[in-house]
Motif scaffolding. Structure first.
Motif, short mmCIF file in Angstrom:
data_model
loop_
_atom_site.label_atom_id
_atom_site.label_comp_id
_atom_site.label_asym_id
_atom_site.label_seq_id
_atom_site.Cartn_x
_atom_site.Cartn_y
_atom_site.Cartn_z
N ALA A 166 0.62 -1.40 0.14
CA ALA A 166 -0.08 0.05 -0.02
C ALA A 166 0.98 1.46 0.17
CB ALA A 166 -1.00 0.14 1.36
N PHE A 167 2.18 1.19 1.00
CA PHE A 167 2.95 2.83 0.44
C PHE A 167 3.34 2.44 -0.71
CE2 PHE A 167 7.47 4.12 2.75
CZ PHE A 167 6.69 4.73 3.54
N GLU A 168 3.37 2.00 -0.99
CA GLU A 168 4.41 1.94 -2.53
C GLU A 168 3.21 1.97 -3.28
OE1 GLU A 168 6.83 -1.47 -3.62
OE2 GLU A 168 8.42 -0.94 -2.06
N ALA A 169 2.42 1.38 -3.54
CA ALA A 169 1.35 2.10 -4.20
C ALA A 169 0.69 3.53 -4.16
CB ALA A 169 0.32 1.23 -4.96
N GLU A 170 0.61 4.13 -3.41
CA GLU A 170 1.00 5.47 -2.79
C GLU A 170 2.03 6.00 -3.52
OE1 GLU A 170 0.15 8.55 0.65
OE2 GLU A 170 -0.01 6.85 1.21
N PHE A 171 2.85 6.15 -2.71
CA PHE A 171 3.59 6.98 -3.76
C PHE A 171 4.21 7.30 -4.94
CE2 PHE A 171 8.54 7.39 -5.20
CZ PHE A 171 8.47 8.76 -4.23
N ALA A 172 3.58 5.55 -6.38
CA ALA A 172 3.74 5.53 -7.04
C ALA A 172 2.93 6.03 -8.01
CB ALA A 172 3.47 4.13 -7.57
N ALA A 173 1.47 6.52 -7.05
CA ALA A 173 0.23 7.19 -7.80
C ALA A 173 0.65 8.35 -7.89
CB ALA A 173 -0.98 6.75 -7.14
N ARG A 174 1.02 9.25 -6.58
CA ARG A 174 1.23 10.93 -6.69
C ARG A 174 2.97 10.89 -7.64
NH1 ARG A 174 1.34 12.48 -1.00
NH2 ARG A 174 2.98 13.54 -1.59
#
Length: 214
Positions: free
Chosen positions: A128-136
Motif C-alpha cells: 500500500a505504501f509503494e502504491a500510494e507513492f507510485a500514484a503520487r
C-alpha cells in the motif's frame, strides 16, 4: 533548544521550504530526515508524523512548487493577451518563481532523478505504501508534462497566428524551460541582477529568438 514533539503545532509549508533548503545545501543522498527536522526545530520522530519518509517529503516539495507555478501560468494562458504577450508573461512568472525560491528551483533540476529512482520500502504495509507513492509520483510527472505543454501550446499558437517564426515548438520549449530551471542553480539573492531583472532578460532573449525575420 529543546526539539518540538509531534503534537506541537508545526506549519507543514514551513517544513517543506526547510526541506528544500536542506536538499539544496546537502543534496538528496546526503540529506537525512534528522537534518530536515533540525532545520525546523523538530525531533526526527516528529517529522515522520508529517511525512512518511524522505522520498515522500521530496515529492511534496516538488508537488507544491510545481502546483503553485502552474496556478499562476493558467491565469496567463486563459487571458485575452496575444500569444507573444502570453509567452512573455509566462516566462516572467516562471523565472520570478524560480528566483523567489532557488532551493525548490534547484530541486527541479537535481532531485528529479532521485524521485525516479526512489525506493520507498521499509514499512509493514509495503504494498500500500509503494502504491500510494507510485500514484503520487505518476501524478507529479503528468503535471510536469502539463506545465510544459502550456508553454509549447503558446509557442505553437504564436506560430499559427503569424506572431512567431517557424520553429520546432517542442525543442524550443524544452530549451526555454531548461534555461529557466537552471536559473535556480546560479541565481543569488543580492547579486548583480534581481529576479525580476533576470526575468526581463529571459523574456527579451526568447522573444527575439522567436521573432519573425523581416
Amino acid at each position: 533548544m529543546a526539539r518540538k514533539p509531534a503534537d506541537q503545532s508545526v506549519d507543514r509549508e514551513d517544513i517543506l521550504w526547510a526541506a528544500a533548503e536542506v536538499l539544496h545545501r546537502n543534496g538528496y543522498e546526503a540529506t537525512t530526515m534528522k537534518d530536515i527536522a533540525a532545520q525546523v526545530n523538530l525531533t526526527a520522530a516528529s517529522l515522520y508524523h508529517h511525512f512518511k519518509n524522505k522520498d515522500f517529503l521530496l515529492l511534496n516539495v516538488l508537488e507544491v512548487g510545481l502546483d503553485l507555478t502552474i496556478a499562476k501560468l493558467e491565469v496567463i494562458a486563459s487571458s485575452e493577451l496575444s500569444c507573444a504577450e502570453k509567452l512573455g508573461a509566462m516566462i516572467r512568472s516562471h523565472v520570478v518563481s524560480v528566483t523567489g525560491n532557488v532551493a525548490v528551483g534547484a530541486a527541479m533540476v537535481f532531485e528529479i532523478r532521485a524521485l525516479l529512482n526512489a525506493n520507498v520500502g521499509g514499512r509493514n504495509d509495503n504494498d500500500a505504501f509503494e502504491a500510494e507513492f507510485a500514484a503520487r509520483r505518476k501524478r507529479f510527472f503528468k503535471r510536469r508534462d502539463y506545465f510544459e505543454s502550456m508553454f509549447r501550446d503558446t509557442v505553437q499558437a504564436g506560430i499559427a497566428a503569424g506572431e512567431f517564426r517557424q520553429v520546432d515548438a517542442a525543442i524550443v520549449t524544452r530549451a526555454m524551460l531548461g534555461a529557466h530551471n537552471w536559473v535556480g542553480v546560479w541565481f543569488r539573492e543580492g547579486g548583480r541582477l534581481t529576479g525580476e531583472e533576470v526575468a526581463d532578460v529571459m523574456v527579451d532573449t526568447w522573444q527575439a529568438a522567436l521573432a519573425k525575420m523581416s
